[in-house]
Design a protein around this motif. Structure first.
Motif, short mmCIF file in Angstrom:
data_model
loop_
_atom_site.label_atom_id
_atom_site.label_comp_id
_atom_site.label_asym_id
_atom_site.label_seq_id
_atom_site.Cartn_x
_atom_site.Cartn_y
_atom_site.Cartn_z
N LEU A 26 -41.48 47.02 89.32
CA LEU A 26 -41.12 46.80 90.72
C LEU A 26 -41.87 47.76 91.66
O LEU A 26 -42.11 47.43 92.82
N GLN A 29 -45.10 46.06 93.12
CA GLN A 29 -45.08 44.83 93.89
C GLN A 29 -46.00 44.93 95.11
O GLN A 29 -45.99 45.91 95.83
N LYS A 32 -43.65 44.66 99.86
CA LYS A 32 -42.89 45.91 99.81
C LYS A 32 -41.52 45.85 100.49
O LYS A 32 -40.75 46.82 100.40
N GLU A 97 -46.82 41.81 89.51
CA GLU A 97 -46.93 42.50 90.79
C GLU A 97 -46.95 41.57 91.99
O GLU A 97 -46.64 41.98 93.11
N ASP A 98 -47.31 40.29 91.80
CA ASP A 98 -47.34 39.35 92.92
C ASP A 98 -46.09 38.47 93.00
O ASP A 98 -46.05 37.50 93.76
N TYR A 99 -45.05 38.84 92.24
CA TYR A 99 -43.84 38.00 92.20
C TYR A 99 -43.24 37.80 93.59
O TYR A 99 -43.05 36.67 94.06
N LEU A 100 -42.90 38.88 94.28
CA LEU A 100 -42.25 38.76 95.59
C LEU A 100 -43.18 38.11 96.61
O LEU A 100 -42.72 37.36 97.48
N GLN A 101 -44.47 38.41 96.52
CA GLN A 101 -45.44 37.78 97.42
C GLN A 101 -45.45 36.27 97.22
O GLN A 101 -45.50 35.49 98.20
#
Length: 326
Positions: A26, A29, A32, A97-101
């Motif tokens: 997390l 990410q 942010k 790392e691009d999950y939330l994006q």
């Protein structure tokens, strides 16, 4: 749409090492604007020191409560979350790392009141974990029931290892009504019934470790089989013919073994069917995983998965539906 503020919710029970690995992902990410809530559900192996070590790199809160199970633990976190959108992970997940994006981009383009995402195997997983991951996503096992937007089980239901809901969904539903035995599917069905828009975000993938050996995997899937009957008690229409497949496979497997033990002629019919199914699993896994070892272990994982689920399903089908016991 203005920047969404995500609240990431992680129930935790006796898994301090797992939470460390999850929190580390997390911190990487690319998007942010989020907080993290870790809720210790009556653990005997607390993770306070590990969680607090991330206080300088994450906006993180740590809570301890009595053991009630994962459903009510998520409710505890929902009530304390500050975000516009809540995302629930299991503690044994690793997050790209691009999950939330990816989630933000999808919601900006096509809003969903609730979503689920797929799971896969990380390159760091052991061969057994990769085989278990394969069996849980394969079209030849219960992956065909649970693994896609248009799956064999009918309506898509997000699973709580990788699930998101808008704050308004929490406010309207009150969260989870049951704390285990299919609590996420019950919750998803209720969200559907209230008219909220639910969908799969294909790019919102997580790497789900699940169990580390076949014994643990068997126990987990036996529980899942029982959970399907628990969901039936709430929503009878949600028990589809496809949900009987693991039980039918289990009965067929035992029947075939008996035929072979007593050398009965019908074994000559059943054995080729079982052989074709085994080869389908092996070669499909070999295509997906590019590993002879993982393909071999995938056959074992698939048989463990189907028989464990099937036995759990039959156990509670007999007890709760035929015998009408609580």
């Amino acid at each position: 749409m203005s920047d969404l503020f995500f609240s990431i919710i992680i129930p935790l029970y006796n898994r301090p090492q797992e939470i460390k690995e999850l929190l580390e992902t997390l911190t990487k990410q690319t998007y942010k604007n989020f907080e993290v809530l870790v809720v210790e559900d009556g653990s005997k192996l607390p993770a306070r020191e590990i969680v607090e070590s991330y206080s300088s790199s994450l906006s993180i809160s740590y809570y301890v409560k009595q053991n009630e199970g994962q459903g009510f633990t998520r409710n505890f976190a929902f009530a304390r979350a500050k975000g516009d959108y809540f995302i629930v992970f299991d503690s044994d997940c690793l997050i790209p790392e691009d999950y939330l994006q990816n989630v933000k981009a999808h919601l900006d383009k096509d809003w969903l009141d609730a979503f689920g995402g797929p799971d896969g195997a990380h390159s760091s997983f052991t061969p057994v974990q990769k085989a278990i991951s394969y069996s849980m996503t394969s079209p030849f096992t219960t992956g065909g029931i649970r693994g896609s937007k248009k799956n064999m089980g009918g309506q898509f239901h997000p699973r709580s290892f990788n699930m998101g809901i808008a704050r308004k969904v929490w406010e309207a539903t009150g969260g989870f009504l049951i704390t285990r035995l299919g609590e996420d599917i019950e919750f998803s069905i209720r969200i559907h019934s209230m008219g909220f828009k639910i969908g799969l975000i294909p790019d919102a993938i997580v790497f789900h470790k699940r169990r580390t050996n076949f014994s643990q995997f068997y126990k987990q899937l036996h529980f899942f089989g029982r959970a399907r009957i628990n969901i039936y008690k709430f929503f009878p229409a949600q028990l589809k013919l496809v949900h009987f497949f693991p039980a039918m496979f289990t009965l067929f497997l035992f029947f075939t073994l008996i035929l072979n033990i007593f050398r009965l002629p019908l074994a000559n019919v059943c054995n080729p069917i079982l052989a074709v199914f085994t080869l389908l699993i092996y070669f499909h896994s070999l295509t997906v995983n590019k590993s002879l070892k993982v393909a071999f272990l995938s056959v074992i994982a698939a048989f463990v998965q189907l028989t464990a689920y099937g036995l759990g399903f039959m156990q509670d089908f007999g007890k709760r539906i035929i015998l009408r016991q609580s």
